[in-house]
Design an enzyme around this catalytic site. Structure first.
Site: not given
Length: 556
Positions: A71, A73, A94, A105, A273, A301, A381, A409
């Site tokens: 998210k 990224t 954030r 994480k 979150a 999240f 991906f 990415w």
């Protein structure tokens, strides 16, 4: 293939003074933390308050899985792509917490060629905001215990103190502690505990405060516990809100950094979150809206937690609602929601994509309930196959939601151009008509029930005995007009983290409510959500080191 940190360390950073000049921020508007980081002055924030507002794009996601969604990224890559197509753009993100950075994480600075920099600083000590919040929180704890030791003139019942100490690490051994042991000189013995810093109400307050005075007023409203007669005790009763504000005055100023492509970014505040409201600061987002034409921000999240809280808690404190919501999904994660194990995700499985789509579909439908258009971003991906991509696009068409591939990415700004152009068109042709999920005068029980039934897809809510007692108590205190902040697992719509996809016919159990009057919401604790996480068996810290020249090693 280069790691995130190797990519970041090969970027030639621009001086932050040059980066922010393109959005009208000058040298005298900055408080510099070296060459590449700065805080924005209160004078500049005040000077732009009457500026026209730009467009606001909220990035959220499906329920997270071990397969990864990306998210942050996509948020960063999308902003770079908007800049690339000629839109004056800023990011509002954030700050990472050291808990997940050192745990499992990971950080929150993006990845690949969609990162905010300097990523090592952002993911570690940055400008000291986390330390300031930790210090202010623990100063309040020390002042509470000193008040008890010095005679307790307020009549505080030490058994009913709800204010906890914090540390910005995952440390399960600190969840329950006893303080004041060792005799009369060491204070009054009582049970206490530690939360992670990002769960502190002071973090939430910092992220919702609009200026220093608002910060001080919110700090004064914090409920720290109860007297023997069960009446609440506030920070203002201790008369320490001024001291706490003094510790936080610099942390309140938004931090400025840059992306790999030189897009200016605010990175400020970091509540989780799943145990808090999961959004960066109101001050950063509001100021970005007054400096640029497009602001890309994110909520923590999945959309059931982060986006719901952004729209029901943060948006009423902003000058405007989002113009569009981007929901990030990966085919790998959808296949996991469709029933596949993690070691099966690299194999083509169109049936699993179709089964897992139920999770994405519910998130899209939820966003539309707020009157805001949604766009799906497929974070690409290398294992994605044409058949799987085609199936997901076909499924998105059945619910009338635009969908675009995003390869930010691997390809940076160029990989997000299609998504950026679709968003611009969506905003222009489908204006938002924001409406909150519930009314302020709904009871706390009604608010929780609406979130559970309308957003999670549950049947109803079970309030345990303590929560039932608190519902009556909070209504008596006049606190039931506040919004609800659900503390729930991020992995599922339900309170069972193993119930993936789009579970149905379930109840959510609320075991306890926690008043956060300074932040301006009531936390509802569900399931087994911990406000102090623990470290995994193989924490990320085991891979970290520092080179002889001072460069970080193993930081993603």
């Amino acid at each position: 293939m280069k790691t995130d940190i190797e990519i970041a360390q090969n970027v030639v950073l621009q001086p932050i003074v040059d980066v922010v000049e393109k959005v009208g921020i000058g040298y005298d508007d900055l408080e510099l933390y070296g060459k590449y980081k700065a805080k924005l002055s209160f004078d500049k924030i005040e000077a732009v308050k009457e500026n026209d507002l730009g467009k606001l794009i909220l990035v959220t996601a499906i329920n997270p899985t071990p397969a990864g969604e990306g998210k942050s990224t996509v948020t960063i890559g999308l902003a770079d792509a908007l800049s690339k197509i000629g839109k004056k753009t800023m990011i509002a993100l954030r700050e990472p917490s050291l808990g997940p950075v050192m745990g499992i994480k990971g950080g929150a600075a993006g990845g690949g060629y969609a990162q905010v920099l300097p990523m090592e600083d952002i993911n570690l000590h940055f400008t000291g905001d986390m330390h300031a919040i930790t210090t202010a929180n623990n100063a309040l704890s020390a002042l509470i215990d000193n008040h008890l030791h010095q005679g307790n003139s307020l009549g505080i019942d030490q058994r009913r103190i709800i204010w906890k100490r914090v540390v910005d690490l995952n440390d399960r051994a600190l969840r329950k502690v006893t303080v004041g042991l060792g005799g009369p000189l060491n204070g009054i013995p009582r049970e206490d505990g530690f939360d992670i810093t990002v769960a502190s109400e002071i973090m939430a307050i910092l992220c919702l405060a609009t200026d220093v005075n608002d910060l001080k007023e919110r700090l004064a409203r914090i409920v720290i516990g109860y007297r023997f007669d069960r009446s609440p005790v506030y920070v203002r009763d201790l008369a320490v809100e001024g001291a706490l504000t003094l510790l936080l005055k610099d942390a309140l100023k938004p931090n400025l950094v840059q992306t790999i492509y030189g897009t200016p970014a605010f990175v400020h505040g970091g509540p989780f979150a799943n145990i808090a409201h999961g959004c960066n600061s109101v001050l950063a987002t509001s100021t970005a809206l007054r400096l640029t034409d497009y602001v890309v921000t994110e909520a923590g999240f999945g959309a059931d937690l982060g986006a719901e809280k952004f729209l029901d808690i943060k948006t009423p404190n902003l000058p405007k609602a989002p113009d569009a919501v981007v929901i990030v999904a990966t085919l790998r994660a959808l296949k996991m929601h469709g029933g596949l194990a993690k070691d099966q995700l690299s194999e083509e499985n169109v049936a699993a994509v179709r089964a897992g789509f139920a999770n994405l579909k519910r998130h899209v439908q939820n966003v539309k309930k707020y009157g805001i258009p949604a766009v799906v971003a497929i974070n690409e991906f290398v294992s994605d196959t044409p058949a799987e991509i085609a199936a997901l696009k076909e499924l998105c068409a059945t619910i009338d939601v635009p969908v675009e591939l995003a390869s930010v990415w691997a390809n940076g700004a160029e990989g997000g151009v299609d998504l950026a152009e679709t968003l611009v068109e969506t905003i222009a042709t489908n204006p938002a008509n924001y409406q909150r999920l519930y009314k302020a005068d709904d009871s706390l029980e009604e608010k929780v029930t609406k979130i559970v039934t309308e957003i999670y897809g549950g049947t109803g809510v079970v309030f345990e005995k303590k929560a039932r007692t608190q519902l009556a108590e909070f209504a008596k205190n006049g606190w039931d007009s506040l919004p609800v902040c659900m503390a729930k697992t991020q992995y599922s719509f339900s309170d069972d983290p193993t119930a993936l996809g789009a579970p149905e016919n379930f109840d959510i159990t609320v075991r306890e409510f926690v008043p956060k009057l300074g932040a301006g919401f009531i936390v509802a604790l569900t399931g087994d959500v911990m406000t102090m996480p623990g470290l995994p068996k193989q924490p990320a810290a085991l891979n970290m080191d520092v080179a002889e020249n001072g460069d970080a090693i193993g930081l993603f």
